[in-house]
Design a protein around this motif. Sequence first.
Motif, PDB file in Angstrom:
ATOM      1  N   GLN A 305     -40.734 -12.229  33.888  1.00 36.22           N
ATOM      2  CA  GLN A 305     -41.788 -13.302  33.526  1.00 36.22           C
ATOM      3  C   GLN A 305     -41.453 -15.090  34.453  1.00 36.22           C
ATOM      4  O   GLN A 305     -42.187 -15.104  35.062  1.00 36.22           O
ATOM      5  N   ILE A 306     -40.105 -14.987  35.513  1.00 33.50           N
ATOM      6  CA  ILE A 306     -39.483 -16.214  36.577  1.00 33.50           C
ATOM      7  C   ILE A 306     -40.264 -15.540  37.717  1.00 33.50           C
ATOM      8  O   ILE A 306     -38.947 -15.182  37.498  1.00 33.50           O
ATOM      9  N   THR A 307     -41.107 -15.471  37.604  1.00 35.19           N
ATOM     10  CA  THR A 307     -41.761 -14.811  39.288  1.00 35.19           C
ATOM     11  C   THR A 307     -41.472 -16.794  40.098  1.00 35.19           C
ATOM     12  O   THR A 307     -41.303 -17.574  39.358  1.00 35.19           O
ATOM     13  N   ASP A 308     -41.533 -16.184  41.449  1.00 35.70           N
ATOM     14  CA  ASP A 308     -41.102 -17.269  42.451  1.00 35.70           C
ATOM     15  C   ASP A 308     -42.446 -17.724  42.564  1.00 35.70           C
ATOM     16  O   ASP A 308     -41.632 -19.722  41.270  1.00 35.70           O
ATOM     17  N   ALA A 309     -43.816 -17.978  41.828  1.00 32.70           N
ATOM     18  CA  ALA A 309     -45.129 -19.534  41.559  1.00 32.70           C
ATOM     19  C   ALA A 309     -44.172 -20.154  40.067  1.00 32.70           C
ATOM     20  O   ALA A 309     -44.250 -21.371  40.370  1.00 32.70           O
ATOM     21  N   ARG A 310     -43.978 -19.115  39.367  1.00 35.12           N
ATOM     22  CA  ARG A 310     -43.757 -20.322  38.754  1.00 35.12           C
ATOM     23  C   ARG A 310     -42.643 -21.303  38.092  1.00 35.12           C
ATOM     24  O   ARG A 310     -42.151 -22.093  37.730  1.00 35.12           O
ATOM     25  N   ALA A 311     -41.065 -20.421  38.481  1.00 36.09           N
ATOM     26  CA  ALA A 311     -40.326 -20.961  39.229  1.00 36.09           C
ATOM     27  C   ALA A 311     -40.858 -22.667  40.021  1.00 36.09           C
ATOM     28  O   ALA A 311     -39.483 -23.424  39.715  1.00 36.09           O
ATOM     29  N   GLN A 312     -41.225 -22.284  40.850  1.00 31.65           N
ATOM     30  CA  GLN A 312     -41.699 -23.695  41.294  1.00 31.65           C
ATOM     31  C   GLN A 312     -42.412 -24.646  40.427  1.00 31.65           C
ATOM     32  O   GLN A 312     -41.923 -26.001  40.916  1.00 31.65           O
ATOM     33  N   ARG A 313     -42.920 -24.566  39.601  1.00 31.65           N
ATOM     34  CA  ARG A 313     -43.711 -25.090  38.483  1.00 31.65           C
ATOM     35  C   ARG A 313     -42.499 -25.571  37.333  1.00 31.65           C
ATOM     36  O   ARG A 313     -42.493 -26.761  36.713  1.00 31.65           O
ATOM     37  N   ILE A 314     -41.744 -24.816  36.976  1.00 27.62           N
ATOM     38  CA  ILE A 314     -40.822 -25.246  35.801  1.00 27.62           C
ATOM     39  C   ILE A 314     -40.515 -26.742  36.169  1.00 27.62           C
ATOM     40  O   ILE A 314     -39.453 -26.865  36.685  1.00 27.62           O
ATOM     41  N   SER A 315     -40.166 -26.902  35.165  1.00 28.07           N
ATOM     42  CA  SER A 315     -39.376 -28.548  34.989  1.00 28.07           C
ATOM     43  C   SER A 315     -38.186 -28.215  33.603  1.00 28.07           C
ATOM     44  O   SER A 315     -38.807 -28.758  32.365  1.00 28.07           O
ATOM     45  N   THR A 316     -37.108 -28.008  34.312  1.00 26.29           N
ATOM     46  CA  THR A 316     -35.860 -27.860  32.444  1.00 26.29           C
ATOM     47  C   THR A 316     -34.918 -27.580  33.832  1.00 26.29           C
ATOM     48  O   THR A 316     -34.521 -28.180  34.931  1.00 26.29           O
ATOM     49  N   ARG A 317     -33.741 -28.187  32.961  1.00 28.71           N
ATOM     50  CA  ARG A 317     -32.314 -28.219  33.338  1.00 28.71           C
ATOM     51  C   ARG A 317     -31.740 -26.700  33.740  1.00 28.71           C
ATOM     52  O   ARG A 317     -30.886 -26.768  33.958  1.00 28.71           O
ATOM     53  N   LEU A 318     -31.672 -26.159  31.868  1.00 30.40           N
ATOM     54  CA  LEU A 318     -31.620 -25.057  32.129  1.00 30.40           C
ATOM     55  C   LEU A 318     -32.311 -23.667  31.421  1.00 30.40           C
ATOM     56  O   LEU A 318     -33.307 -23.596  30.974  1.00 30.40           O
ATOM     57  N   VAL A 319     -32.182 -22.465  32.107  1.00 33.08           N
ATOM     58  CA  VAL A 319     -32.407 -21.208  31.683  1.00 33.08           C
ATOM     59  C   VAL A 319     -31.400 -20.359  30.991  1.00 33.08           C
ATOM     60  O   VAL A 319     -30.918 -20.370  31.396  1.00 33.08           O
ATOM     61  N   LEU A 320     -31.767 -20.308  29.742  1.00 30.97           N
ATOM     62  CA  LEU A 320     -31.102 -19.762  29.201  1.00 30.97           C
ATOM     63  C   LEU A 320     -31.995 -17.517  28.802  1.00 30.97           C
ATOM     64  O   LEU A 320     -32.610 -17.518  27.663  1.00 30.97           O
ATOM     65  N   GLU A 321     -31.602 -16.782  28.961  1.00 30.19           N
ATOM     66  CA  GLU A 321     -31.860 -15.585  29.267  1.00 30.19           C
ATOM     67  C   GLU A 321     -31.450 -14.896  27.933  1.00 30.19           C
ATOM     68  O   GLU A 321     -30.946 -14.510  27.870  1.00 30.19           O
ATOM     69  N   GLY A 322     -32.663 -15.055  27.152  1.00 28.19           N
ATOM     70  CA  GLY A 322     -33.193 -13.999  25.587  1.00 28.19           C
ATOM     71  C   GLY A 322     -32.940 -12.951  25.959  1.00 28.19           C
ATOM     72  O   GLY A 322     -32.753 -12.019  25.257  1.00 28.19           O
ATOM     73  N   ALA A 323     -34.194 -12.831  26.459  1.00 28.37           N
ATOM     74  CA  ALA A 323     -35.023 -11.598  27.338  1.00 28.37           C
ATOM     75  C   ALA A 323     -33.883 -10.600  28.257  1.00 28.37           C
ATOM     76  O   ALA A 323     -32.603 -11.584  28.491  1.00 28.37           O
ATOM     77  N   ASN A 324     -34.088  -9.438  28.449  1.00 26.74           N
ATOM     78  CA  ASN A 324     -33.253  -9.095  29.256  1.00 26.74           C
ATOM     79  C   ASN A 324     -33.981  -8.687  30.519  1.00 26.74           C
ATOM     80  O   ASN A 324     -35.189  -8.802  30.431  1.00 26.74           O
ATOM     81  N   GLY A 325     -33.499  -9.237  31.638  1.00 25.08           N
ATOM     82  CA  GLY A 325     -34.796  -8.693  33.034  1.00 25.08           C
ATOM     83  C   GLY A 325     -35.423 -10.368  33.316  1.00 25.08           C
ATOM     84  O   GLY A 325     -36.735  -9.322  34.121  1.00 25.08           O
ATOM     85  N   PRO A 326     -35.189 -11.110  32.844  1.00 26.74           N
ATOM     86  CA  PRO A 326     -36.590 -12.253  32.765  1.00 26.74           C
ATOM     87  C   PRO A 326     -36.958 -13.043  33.789  1.00 26.74           C
ATOM     88  O   PRO A 326     -38.083 -13.344  33.587  1.00 26.74           O
ATOM     89  N   THR A 327     -35.849 -13.344  35.018  1.00 24.04           N
ATOM     90  CA  THR A 327     -36.416 -13.788  36.093  1.00 24.04           C
ATOM     91  C   THR A 327     -35.804 -12.272  37.018  1.00 24.04           C
ATOM     92  O   THR A 327     -35.273 -11.593  37.336  1.00 24.04           O
ATOM     93  N   THR A 328     -36.511 -12.764  38.143  1.00 26.84           N
ATOM     94  CA  THR A 328     -37.287 -11.907  39.405  1.00 26.84           C
ATOM     95  C   THR A 328     -36.211 -12.674  40.666  1.00 26.84           C
ATOM     96  O   THR A 328     -35.731 -13.703  40.515  1.00 26.84           O
ATOM     97  N   PRO A 329     -35.634 -11.429  41.360  1.00 28.32           N
ATOM     98  CA  PRO A 329     -34.675 -12.413  42.385  1.00 28.32           C
ATOM     99  C   PRO A 329     -35.467 -13.452  43.376  1.00 28.32           C
ATOM    100  O   PRO A 329     -34.990 -14.671  43.594  1.00 28.32           O
ATOM    101  N   ASP A 330     -36.612 -13.510  43.351  1.00 30.58           N
ATOM    102  CA  ASP A 330     -37.432 -14.354  44.222  1.00 30.58           C
ATOM    103  C   ASP A 330     -37.121 -15.494  43.533  1.00 30.58           C
ATOM    104  O   ASP A 330     -37.168 -16.958  43.813  1.00 30.58           O
ATOM    105  N   GLY A 331     -37.756 -15.563  42.151  1.00 33.38           N
ATOM    106  CA  GLY A 331     -37.910 -16.752  41.401  1.00 33.38           C
ATOM    107  C   GLY A 331     -36.037 -17.037  41.068  1.00 33.38           C
ATOM    108  O   GLY A 331     -36.133 -18.214  41.307  1.00 33.38           O
ATOM    109  N   GLU A 332     -35.803 -16.326  40.827  1.00 36.26           N
ATOM    110  CA  GLU A 332     -34.348 -16.920  40.619  1.00 36.26           C
ATOM    111  C   GLU A 332     -33.265 -17.897  41.970  1.00 36.26           C
ATOM    112  O   GLU A 332     -32.374 -18.860  42.072  1.00 36.26           O
ATOM    113  N   ALA A 333     -33.886 -17.465  43.450  1.00 39.33           N
ATOM    114  CA  ALA A 333     -33.795 -18.223  44.837  1.00 39.33           C
ATOM    115  C   ALA A 333     -34.417 -19.956  44.099  1.00 39.33           C
ATOM    116  O   ALA A 333     -33.550 -20.362  44.741  1.00 39.33           O
TER     117      ALA A 333
END
Length: 423
Positions: A305-333
């Motif tokens: 869910q958290i792709t590179d493009a979405r990660a650029q837009r997200i405005s938060t302090r903490l991502v708390l992963e309830g799902a398994n694998g919601p953040t892609t490597p590009d999003g995480e970077a």
Amino acid sequence: MPNLSFVSPTRNSPWGTYLSQIDAVEPYLGHLSRWVETLRRPKRALIVDIPIELDNGTVAHYEGYRVQHSLTRGPGKGGVRYHPDVTLEEVMALSAWMTIKNAAVNLPYGGAKGGIRLDPKTLSMKELEKVTRRYTSEIGIIIGPTQDIPAPDVNTNGQIMAWMMDTYSMNVGATATGVVTGKPIPLGGSLGRVAATGRGVFVVGREAMRRLGIDMEGARVAVQGFGNVGSIAAKMFAANGAKIVTVQDHTGTIHNDNGLDMADLLQYVALRGGVEGFKGAETIANENFWDVKTDVLIPAALEGQITDARAQRISTRLVLEGANGPTTPDGEAVLADRGIVVVPDVIANAGGVTVSYFEWVQDFSSFFWTEDEINLRLDKILIGAFKGIWETSEQHKIPLRTAAFTVACTRVLQAREERGLYP
Ligand SMILES: NC(=O)C1=CN([C@@H]2O[C@H](COP(=O)(O)OP(=O)(O)OC[C@H]3O[C@@H](n4cnc5c(N)ncnc54)[C@H](O)[C@@H]3O)[C@@H](O)[C@H]2O)C=CC1
Ligand SMILES: O=C(O)CCC(=O)C(=O)O
């Protein structure tokens, strides 16, 4: 990229994501890195054909999987997912994340996961029961109370576990309560299991917020996925003073800047099957979910869910992963570059499998604990595991995910080394 002939992962697909997480941890494994390749391949993967007769008299075939990524530290353990997008590659990644998760909280299990490629919403209860029973018989050759213990995941629940337990028990000729967890209470289920994953997301989130100096009172929280995990996590955050400002599920996205009324929303979703149309909130476009300003963002639906493009837009302090694998490597970077802390799935959502472990232990001993005992033990395990991961992260100056993998992979590979290779 492909390291195996039978799947073709890409960098940001589930198995590709998992492989990049293993690449990241390798430098922190010391002499155990000699064994790291075992983590890059599943121990065993079973693909089964599930034919059933539909209510209209026709025959339908469904594709099912059970993957045992690792059996090094104990039996396989992990849920079963019913979803139209399930693939072997996805189940492989989910099973591997179970290996890491179980080791991260030090449960005496390997890692496994299963799934059926179907949309359960299109089946009647009778058809669902037939699929479940046939699937259980087909994977019966590799599951069992001391071999591999399934549990609920997306679109599966206590009823599905009851059918699985009953089918397996009929096939072996004895009631085998320990073959699955997440069962209804009268069949040897555990108090606290239904709420355990969401509770764990809250407990681990609270610990992370304390360390990051984020006040719970009034904290703005957005949750993607309002099923078992997301709804209970949201309820607990709200009950402890946070404001759930945005919720998204498969039916739509709702927003209320003053905080959604959780009791009303839970009641509405129980009746209507989704958040769409909830009064007391405005509906916003699904993609705008990622633009809402929050303190804590909880993805609790699906992977990627958290792709590179979405990660650029997200405005938060903490991502708390309830799902398994919601953040892609590009999003995480991108999140890392922007200073947004990610508490990874393998600790944030480990509450469910921890109480599954309690259920399995209770079934073996036929002695059942109170809900208070369960929650106390659960909180203690999660808080202790998170502390160890946080300290590992500080010691090596590495992200929490790599720290969790360092703790977990060290345990798995130490066990691998001590067991040796020869038959
Ligand atoms: N149930 C459990 O004990 C555990 C579940 N998890 C993980 O948590 C996540 C959620 O699982 P559950 O809550 O059990 O499933 P669930 O089936 O109870 O709920 C799934 C939720 O996700 C929503 N959803 C589905 N597709 C969506 C989309 N495209 N966009 C937005 N929302 C969507 C659904 O509407 C539903 O609210 C999964 O990644 C699962 O693997 C992790 C640990 C344990
Ligand atoms: O409760 C369990 O055994 C497994 C839960 C699960 O599938 C998960 O943690 O992703």
